[in-house]
Design an enzyme around this catalytic site. Structure first.
Site, PDB file in Angstrom:
ATOM      1  N   HIS A 124     -10.033   4.182  -0.349  1.00 34.89           N
ATOM      2  CA  HIS A 124      -9.286   4.204   0.906  1.00 34.89           C
ATOM      3  C   HIS A 124     -10.161   4.866   1.964  1.00 34.89           C
ATOM      4  O   HIS A 124     -11.072   5.630   1.662  1.00 34.89           O
ATOM      5  CB  HIS A 124      -7.988   4.992   0.740  1.00 34.89           C
ATOM      6  N   GLY A 125      -9.850   4.568   3.232  1.00 34.93           N
ATOM      7  CA  GLY A 125     -10.594   5.202   4.306  1.00 34.93           C
ATOM      8  C   GLY A 125     -11.956   4.592   4.527  1.00 34.93           C
ATOM      9  O   GLY A 125     -12.943   5.320   4.714  1.00 34.93           O
ATOM     10  N   ASN A 175     -10.073  -0.242   1.513  1.00 33.09           N
ATOM     11  CA  ASN A 175      -8.940  -0.330   2.428  1.00 33.09           C
ATOM     12  C   ASN A 175      -9.418  -0.116   3.863  1.00 33.09           C
ATOM     13  O   ASN A 175     -10.119   0.856   4.153  1.00 33.09           O
ATOM     14  CB  ASN A 175      -7.891   0.729   2.082  1.00 33.09           C
ATOM     15  N   SER A 183     -12.757   2.691   7.091  1.00 34.73           N
ATOM     16  CA  SER A 183     -13.071   2.619   8.517  1.00 34.73           C
ATOM     17  C   SER A 183     -14.036   3.740   8.893  1.00 34.73           C
ATOM     18  O   SER A 183     -13.793   4.912   8.581  1.00 34.73           O
ATOM     19  CB  SER A 183     -11.788   2.743   9.357  1.00 34.73           C
ATOM     20  N   ASP A 228       0.823  -1.207   0.000  1.00 33.31           N
ATOM     21  CA  ASP A 228       0.000   0.000   0.000  1.00 33.31           C
ATOM     22  C   ASP A 228       0.867   1.272   0.000  1.00 33.31           C
ATOM     23  O   ASP A 228       1.936   1.305   0.605  1.00 33.31           O
ATOM     24  CB  ASP A 228      -0.892  -0.024   1.245  1.00 33.31           C
ATOM     25  N   HIS A 229       0.404   2.294  -0.705  1.00 37.93           N
ATOM     26  CA  HIS A 229       0.993   3.640  -0.651  1.00 37.93           C
ATOM     27  C   HIS A 229       2.506   3.667  -0.866  1.00 37.93           C
ATOM     28  O   HIS A 229       3.265   4.239  -0.071  1.00 37.93           O
ATOM     29  CB  HIS A 229       0.659   4.322   0.689  1.00 37.93           C
ATOM     30  N   HIS A 238      -8.322   9.311   5.237  1.00 34.93           N
ATOM     31  CA  HIS A 238      -7.584   8.326   6.018  1.00 34.93           C
ATOM     32  C   HIS A 238      -7.844   8.572   7.493  1.00 34.93           C
ATOM     33  O   HIS A 238      -7.935   9.711   7.939  1.00 34.93           O
ATOM     34  CB  HIS A 238      -6.082   8.425   5.749  1.00 34.93           C
ATOM     35  N   GLY A 239      -7.954   7.494   8.260  1.00 35.41           N
ATOM     36  CA  GLY A 239      -8.121   7.645   9.695  1.00 35.41           C
ATOM     37  C   GLY A 239      -9.572   7.836  10.075  1.00 35.41           C
ATOM     38  O   GLY A 239     -10.482   7.253   9.482  1.00 35.41           O
ATOM     39  N   THR A 292      -7.875   1.593  10.383  1.00 36.18           N
ATOM     40  CA  THR A 292      -8.058   2.205  11.700  1.00 36.18           C
ATOM     41  C   THR A 292      -8.832   1.329  12.671  1.00 36.18           C
ATOM     42  O   THR A 292      -8.406   1.112  13.818  1.00 36.18           O
ATOM     43  CB  THR A 292      -8.762   3.569  11.550  1.00 36.18           C
TER      44      THR A 292
END
Length: 836
Positions: A766-767, A788, A769, A636-637, A734-735, A791
């Site tokens: 992504h993100g 993805n 969560s 990833d990333h 993200h997060g 968290t």
């Protein structure tokens, strides 16, 4: 001189009816010498006088074989000329054109008129090699036969395995089965049936003992039909001579390795003479009737019917055939004769059965056809056959697949000639090793040592064969791991393993794993219900045959990340890519995936890679390989070119080249460079267009730096880079999402999906969560195929550490269970649960 020169002269000529000028000259010399020395040579004188008298009476050169008849009478040995190997193409091309129409539809129609069931008593399981969607019984109680007759099927098999028995026991068995058949048929509306004694197509087996036994119960029939033609095995009967194809040549059967069988050897290639040989002269070759290829191809089914109806009751009739069409013509004519009241007892190879029933061939069966589980368990290959063809096939298997399988050799001298203790030790050791190999996912070859042990006579050789076979049975019986599939090589081996080791009473003949190689699914009462069981005859297939079947049936290995996402696209669901940092995380994802029967992606972030390095990657790859569901490993990333160059060599299935921090043109250049490298190594590549805000693994992107994916740029980006997956920015972060909750641009997602779906590029979000179920469902509808997740899984891990545990093992267990719960929940949200 008679003993040495007679056979020598004959064996080097095409036929006994050849000129024996040198032989006769020698007789004259010997007679003259005997006369001059006053030594009476009665045999030589008699043979010479016979020739001279015959010549004086007008005999020609063709009659010179009368001298050989003297030798045959004196020695009791029949002198036969060898039939030369023939060009297969030349012989087949020289035959009359086939009957113009395929009678298979007529056979199907005739079978509807005929009420007879074809009951095939198979002396080993290989007789099922041309049929499909029929039952095979491994026991023959009256109750089972009543049930089978009640199904009103046109055909079923009974596995007798009589070829492994003595002639006396084989005869008793056939009598028992026929008696039960008679009793069962009377119970079911007096059902009518025709018995087929399916024997090995190279003329081996208990003939005429089994035929005599059957007739003693069912009564005299109008004719015994002898038909060993078998196209898939390269067996042809032409001008009454049975041939075995060897490459481009046709070899008379009596001159092949099969005729040298220690238990069932024979000398005659001509089927008329073979009948006389096997019956010990009870049935004279001259009295055996014959259906020629000319009659089949010129006269057709009606001529066959008339010929069969004209036979004297109790006749023996051989069938010539060189094609499946020939076989079908005969079958159609035979059914017509049966409808007219004639009865037959058949001794045939497999081709007769399929054409007689009207079965149309179908393509070989593959694991996908049986919805075979992707569970990472090895297949079991057991080889007991000793014919040279089997040995060559095994050698080729090891050349082609030796890197991917484990071989265990069973020492034949230990299981057949050593003490009970040594035999038991050998059996246990092989079974224990096989269990370990199968569990580790390796196809496992159990092979009897290739040194063939034979007894002083046929009965002693049969005893040795039985000891070896029983050892293989014990080994398979003691293997507790359920294999992915079982392949048994050899007729007796496959029969004994099915009935004795696997306790099969009934199986479904699904089709063929390869031409002439039957594939069964074992019945519910067996040790491994439903398992694919490949019955591989000892004398079928070219040198590559076993290797080809094993290649087809071995575990296909890990799917690629792209294949996972293609399946998700077809199924309308998404797959979770879960960031992992240690062994507990890896085990949690795999355990959840296996419990939920879900595909999944193990994902490693650069920060995790800095801590765990190559060992973390290796543990992910090993876990993916051993999983019973599709698991892939993704990096990833990757925002460092140097780091990604290292990553490309570590065995990942896919990588993300993250150039989102770069300008649009720089992102294209960065991504294309890495995409070309990744594709050259068969890795799939993900890229990101736009930029997410938020924090992931201490990497923070401020809100003012975030930007959404531009549809027009996406079009150019995909065309310029050749990426496989596109991570989109539609307001995801993200997060942790803010207190106000996520604000995703689903309209933008819809537009992007309309573009990418046409190009086969899959969308990644992504993100994931913290996203609500409704939002996830809407994202899936709009084309997101990879979410993805990081968290929430990390929080579960950290939360588990607050518990008071007494040992590090308990800490690991608690952490794994906490993460597994979150992962399983996400799989249900994404719709991937139950899709593996």
């Amino acid at each position: 001189m008679l003993e040495n020169r007679g056979p020598h002269m004959i064996e080097n000529d095409y036929t006994p009816l050849s000129a024996l000028d040198i032989f006769v000259k020698d007789l004259g010399i010997v007679s003259q010498e005997g006369s001059s020395r006053k030594v009476p040579l009665h045999v030589s004188n008699g043979a010479h006088q016979l020739f001279l008298s015959g010549s004086a009476a007008g005999w020609g050169r063709i009659d010179d074989s009368s001298v050989v008849k003297v030798y045959e009478t004196l020695t009791g040995v029949k002198v036969e000329g060898k039939h030369h190997a023939l060009s297969k193409k030349f012989v087949l091309d020289s035959l009359p054109p086939e009957w113009p129409t395929n009678p298979i539809e007529d056979i199907i129609s005739l079978n509807q008129k005929s009420s007879k069931t074809l009951v095939v008593l198979d002396d080993d399981p290989t007789g099922t090699q041309t049929v499909h969607d029929l039952d095979v019984l491994a026991e023959w109680s009256i109750e089972s036969l009543v049930e089978q007759f009640g199904k009103r099927s046109k055909c079923f098999f009974i596995l007798t395995n009589s070829r492994s028995m003595s002639p006396t026991k084989a005869s008793e068995l056939i009598k028992e089965i026929c008696s039960n058949l008679s009793a069962a048929a009377k119970t079911v509306d007096n059902a009518k049936y025709t018995v087929v004694l399916r024997g090995d197509s190279t003329l081996r087996g208990h003939f005429p003992e089994e035929a005599d036994a059957a007739v003693s119960v069912i009564g005299e029939v109008d004719a015994w039909i002898i038909c060993p033609f078998f196209l898939q095995g390269g067996r042809y009967t032409i001008m009454d001579v049975h041939y075995v194809a060897d490459g481009d040549s046709l070899i008379p059967a009596g001159e092949t390795e099969f005729a040298k069988d220690a238990s069932f050897g024979y000398r005659s290639s001509n089927l008329r003479e073979w009948v006389e040989e096997k019956t010990g002269g009870r049935i004279n070759a001259g009295s055996v009737a014959s259906i020629s290829i000319e009659l089949l191809r010129v006269g057709g089914p009606r001529a066959i019917c008339e010929h069969l109806c004209s036979l004297k009751k109790g006749s023996t009739c051989i069938v010539n055939a060189a094609s499946e069409r020939d076989m079908a013509v005969f079958a159609a004519g035979m059914i017509e004769a049966e409808i007219k009241g004639k009865s037959f007892l058949c001794r045939t190879a497999a081709s007769f059965v399929s054409t007689r029933v009207g079965i149309k061939p179908k393509a070989p069966v593959l694991p996908l056809d049986l919805m075979l589980s992707r569970e990472r368990i090895g297949g079991l290959i057991v080889v007991g056959s000793y014919v040279p063809k089997t040995t060559r096939q095994v050698e080729e298997l090891l050349v082609q697949r030796g890197h991917a399988l484990k071989m265990i050799e069973v020492l034949v001298n230990k299981v057949a000639e050593s003490s009970v203790e040594e035999r038991e030790q050998e059996i246990n050791q092989v079974a224990d090793m096989a269990n370990v190999y199968l569990k580790s996912g390796k196809d496992t070859l159990i092979l009897t040592s290739r040194q063939l042990l034979v007894g002083k006579n046929a009965s002693e050789s049969l005893v040795i064969n039985c000891k070896v076979s029983s050892a293989l049975v014990e080994i398979v019986r003691r293997i507790t791991t359920r294999p992915r599939y079982i392949l048994a090589k050899g007729g007796i081996t496959s029969s004994d393993l099915a009935t004795k080791a696997l306790e099969v009473k009934r199986a479904k003949i699904v089709g063929q794993a390869l031409a002439g190689i039957p594939l069964w699914q074992l019945g519910p009462e067996s040790k491994h219900p439903g398992i694919p069981y490949i019955v591989f005859p000892g004398n079928v297939g070219d040198n590559n045959a076993i290797a080809e079947v094993v290649k087809n049936w071995t575990h296909p290995g890990r799917l690629s990340t792209k294949e996972l996402l293609i399946n998700a696209e077809k199924g309308g669901y998404a797959i979770g890519a879960f960031n992992v940092y240690n062994l507990e995380g890896v085990m949690a994802v795999v355990a959840a995936a296996e419990e939920q029967r879900s595909p999944a992606i193990l994902q490693i972030h650069p920060s995790a890679f800095k801590q765990g390095g190559a060992p973390l990657v290796a543990s992910c790859i090993f876990a993916a390989e051993q999983a019973s569901v599709p698991i892939t490993v993704h990096f990833d990333h990757g925002n460092s070119k140097q780091e990604l160059l290292e990553i490309l060599e570590l065995g990942f299935d896919s990588i993300m080249a993250d150039g989102s921090h770069l300008s649009f043109k720089e992102n294209i250049a960065y991504t294309k460079y890495l995409a070309d490298l990744a594709h050259s190594k068969n890795l799939m590549i993900e890229a990101e267009l736009g930029r997410l805000s938020g924090t992931e693994d201490d990497l923070t992107v401020e809100d003012y730096l975030a930007r959404l994916t531009d549809v027009n740029q996406a079009n150019e980006f995909i065309d310029s880079t050749g990426i496989d997956f596109l991570a989109v920015c539609i307001g995801n972060v993200h997060g942790t999402y803010p207190a106000s909750g996520p604000n995703l641009r689903l309209d933008l997602l819809k537009d992007i999906y309309a573009l990418t779906s046409k190009r086969g590029v899959h969308l990644v979000l992504h993100g994931a969560s913290g996203l609500h179920k409704d939002i996830i469902e809407e994202c899936v509808k709009r084309g997101v195929r990879k979410f993805n997740v990081n968290t929430e899984v990390r929080k579960a891990y950290m939360g588990s550490l607050t518990k008071t545990e007494k040992d590090v093992v308990n800490v690991m267990t608690s952490a794994k269970e906490a993460m597994k719960v979150v992962v399983a929940e996400k799989m249900h949200l994404f719709g991937s649960a139950g899709k593996a």
